[in-house]
Design an enzyme around this catalytic site. Sequence first.
Site, short mmCIF file in Angstrom:
data_model
loop_
_atom_site.label_atom_id
_atom_site.label_comp_id
_atom_site.label_asym_id
_atom_site.label_seq_id
_atom_site.Cartn_x
_atom_site.Cartn_y
_atom_site.Cartn_z
N GLU A 27 0.85 -1.19 0.00
CA GLU A 27 0.00 0.00 0.00
C GLU A 27 0.89 1.25 0.00
O GLU A 27 1.85 1.31 0.77
CB GLU A 27 -0.89 -0.01 1.24
CG GLU A 27 -1.83 1.18 1.31
CD GLU A 27 -2.82 1.06 2.46
OE1 GLU A 27 -2.73 0.08 3.24
OE2 GLU A 27 -3.68 1.95 2.57
N ILE A 30 1.42 8.83 0.89
CA ILE A 30 2.25 10.00 0.56
C ILE A 30 1.65 11.24 1.20
O ILE A 30 0.42 11.38 1.27
CB ILE A 30 2.41 10.18 -0.97
CG1 ILE A 30 3.32 11.39 -1.27
CG2 ILE A 30 1.08 10.30 -1.68
CD1 ILE A 30 3.79 11.48 -2.71
N ILE A 32 2.73 15.54 1.37
CA ILE A 32 3.60 16.72 1.26
C ILE A 32 3.03 17.76 2.23
O ILE A 32 1.90 18.22 2.05
CB ILE A 32 3.62 17.27 -0.19
CG1 ILE A 32 4.19 16.21 -1.14
CG2 ILE A 32 4.42 18.56 -0.26
CD1 ILE A 32 4.08 16.59 -2.62
N ASN A 71 -10.67 14.20 -2.31
CA ASN A 71 -9.28 14.61 -2.55
C ASN A 71 -8.94 14.49 -4.04
O ASN A 71 -8.25 13.57 -4.49
CB ASN A 71 -8.33 13.75 -1.70
CG ASN A 71 -6.94 14.36 -1.60
OD1 ASN A 71 -6.59 15.24 -2.39
ND2 ASN A 71 -6.16 13.89 -0.65
N TYR A 78 -2.56 10.43 -8.76
CA TYR A 78 -2.44 8.97 -8.84
C TYR A 78 -2.78 8.47 -10.24
O TYR A 78 -2.13 7.55 -10.75
CB TYR A 78 -3.36 8.31 -7.80
CG TYR A 78 -3.05 8.70 -6.38
CD1 TYR A 78 -1.75 8.94 -5.96
CD2 TYR A 78 -4.06 8.83 -5.42
CE1 TYR A 78 -1.46 9.30 -4.66
CE2 TYR A 78 -3.78 9.19 -4.11
CZ TYR A 78 -2.48 9.43 -3.74
OH TYR A 78 -2.20 9.78 -2.45
N LYS A 80 -2.37 10.07 -13.00
CA LYS A 80 -1.27 10.44 -13.90
C LYS A 80 -0.18 9.39 -13.92
O LYS A 80 0.48 9.19 -14.93
CB LYS A 80 -0.62 11.76 -13.41
CG LYS A 80 -1.21 13.02 -13.96
CD LYS A 80 -0.27 14.21 -13.83
CE LYS A 80 0.24 14.46 -12.44
NZ LYS A 80 1.08 15.66 -12.34
C1 LIG Z 1 -1.60 14.35 -2.90
C2 LIG Z 1 -0.20 14.87 -3.14
C3 LIG Z 1 0.80 13.86 -2.66
C4 LIG Z 1 -0.02 15.05 -4.66
O1 LIG Z 1 1.26 15.56 -4.89
P1 LIG Z 1 1.42 16.84 -5.85
O2 LIG Z 1 2.85 17.14 -5.98
O3 LIG Z 1 0.52 17.92 -5.33
O4 LIG Z 1 0.80 16.23 -7.22
P2 LIG Z 1 1.22 16.57 -8.71
O5 LIG Z 1 1.58 18.02 -8.82
O6 LIG Z 1 2.17 15.57 -9.20
O7 LIG Z 1 -0.18 16.30 -9.44
C5 LIG Z 1 -1.35 16.94 -9.01
C6 LIG Z 1 -2.34 17.07 -10.17
O8 LIG Z 1 -3.61 17.46 -9.65
C7 LIG Z 1 -4.04 18.65 -10.30
N1 LIG Z 1 -4.83 19.38 -9.32
C8 LIG Z 1 -4.45 20.32 -8.46
N2 LIG Z 1 -5.50 20.71 -7.72
C9 LIG Z 1 -6.57 20.00 -8.14
C10 LIG Z 1 -7.94 19.95 -7.76
N3 LIG Z 1 -8.43 20.71 -6.79
N4 LIG Z 1 -8.74 19.07 -8.41
C11 LIG Z 1 -8.27 18.28 -9.39
N5 LIG Z 1 -6.96 18.27 -9.78
C12 LIG Z 1 -6.13 19.14 -9.16
C13 LIG Z 1 -2.77 19.34 -10.73
O9 LIG Z 1 -3.03 20.27 -11.77
C14 LIG Z 1 -1.94 18.12 -11.18
O10 LIG Z 1 -2.37 17.64 -12.44
P3 LIG Z 1 -1.63 18.04 -13.82
O11 LIG Z 1 -0.18 17.69 -13.67
O12 LIG Z 1 -2.32 17.24 -14.85
O13 LIG Z 1 -1.82 19.53 -13.99
C15 LIG Z 1 0.02 16.25 -2.43
O14 LIG Z 1 -0.81 17.23 -3.01
C16 LIG Z 1 -0.23 16.16 -0.93
O15 LIG Z 1 0.58 15.65 -0.18
N6 LIG Z 1 -1.40 16.64 -0.49
C17 LIG Z 1 -1.74 16.64 0.93
C18 LIG Z 1 -1.79 15.26 1.56
C19 LIG Z 1 -2.59 14.26 0.76
O16 LIG Z 1 -3.66 14.60 0.23
N7 LIG Z 1 -2.06 13.03 0.68
C20 LIG Z 1 -2.70 11.97 -0.04
C21 LIG Z 1 -3.58 11.21 0.88
S1 LIG Z 1 -4.25 9.76 0.08
#
Ligand SMILES: CC(C)(COP(=O)(O)OP(=O)(O)OC[C@H]1O[C@@H](n2cnc3c(N)ncnc32)[C@H](O)[C@@H]1OP(=O)(O)O)[C@@H](O)C(=O)NCCC(=O)NCCS
Length: 114
Positions: A27, A30, A32, A71, A78, A80
């Site tokens: 599993e 992640i 950030i 989310n 994911y 992507k």
């Molecule tokens: C979830 C997480 C790990 C993703 O990492 P990240 O670096 O933000 O993700 P990426 O930038 O690689 O990709 C995010 C994509 O979502 C898109 N996106 C951003 N906000 C969005 C929204 N509100 N709705 C839909 N898509 C969205 C971005 O445009 C990007 O897509 P694109 O590359 O096609 O433009 C990070 O945002 C995070 O840690 N968030 C807080 C904790 C969390 O949610 N963890 C996951 C729990 S399961």
Amino acid sequence: MVGEGKSKEYIGNISLMNIDWFSGTAELGIFIGNKDYWGKGYGSDAIRTVLRFAFLQLGLRKVFLRVMGSNFRAQRCYRKVGFKEVGRMKAHLLKNGEYEDMVLMETFKEEFAT
Ligand SMILES: CC(C)(COP(=O)(O)OP(=O)(O)OC[C@H]1O[C@@H](n2cnc3c(N)ncnc32)[C@H](O)[C@@H]1OP(=O)(O)O)[C@@H](O)C(=O)NCCC(=O)NCCS
């Protein structure tokens, strides 16, 4: 996980949990912490690196994860990198006084493009 550039700043965690060596699954989790680093590709980059490690070094067959239905950023990230939604537990988690779906996603070694 550390950011790019000279600072090498620590920006979050990524892990493989609940590894089942017999079935070849794990599993993914992640997080950030700093919102300034969301949506900049760090998450998908880190996940690709960990999937490469999971499939090519550890020899796992499948990686799955759980994510809240609301989310959308995480789900987009994911998708992507190859995860597909394979299930949804309705009204499973309580968040801000409301029950939310929990989405199950998975990706297989064969689907992973190195
Ligand atoms: C979830 C997480 C790990 C993703 O990492 P990240 O670096 O933000 O993700 P990426 O930038 O690689 O990709 C995010 C994509 O979502 C898109 N996106 C951003 N906000 C969005 C929204 N509100 N709705 C839909 N898509 C969205 C971005 O445009 C990007 O897509 P694109 O590359 O096609 O433009 C990070 O945002 C995070 O840690 N968030 C807080 C904790 C969390 O949610 N963890 C996951 C729990 S399961």
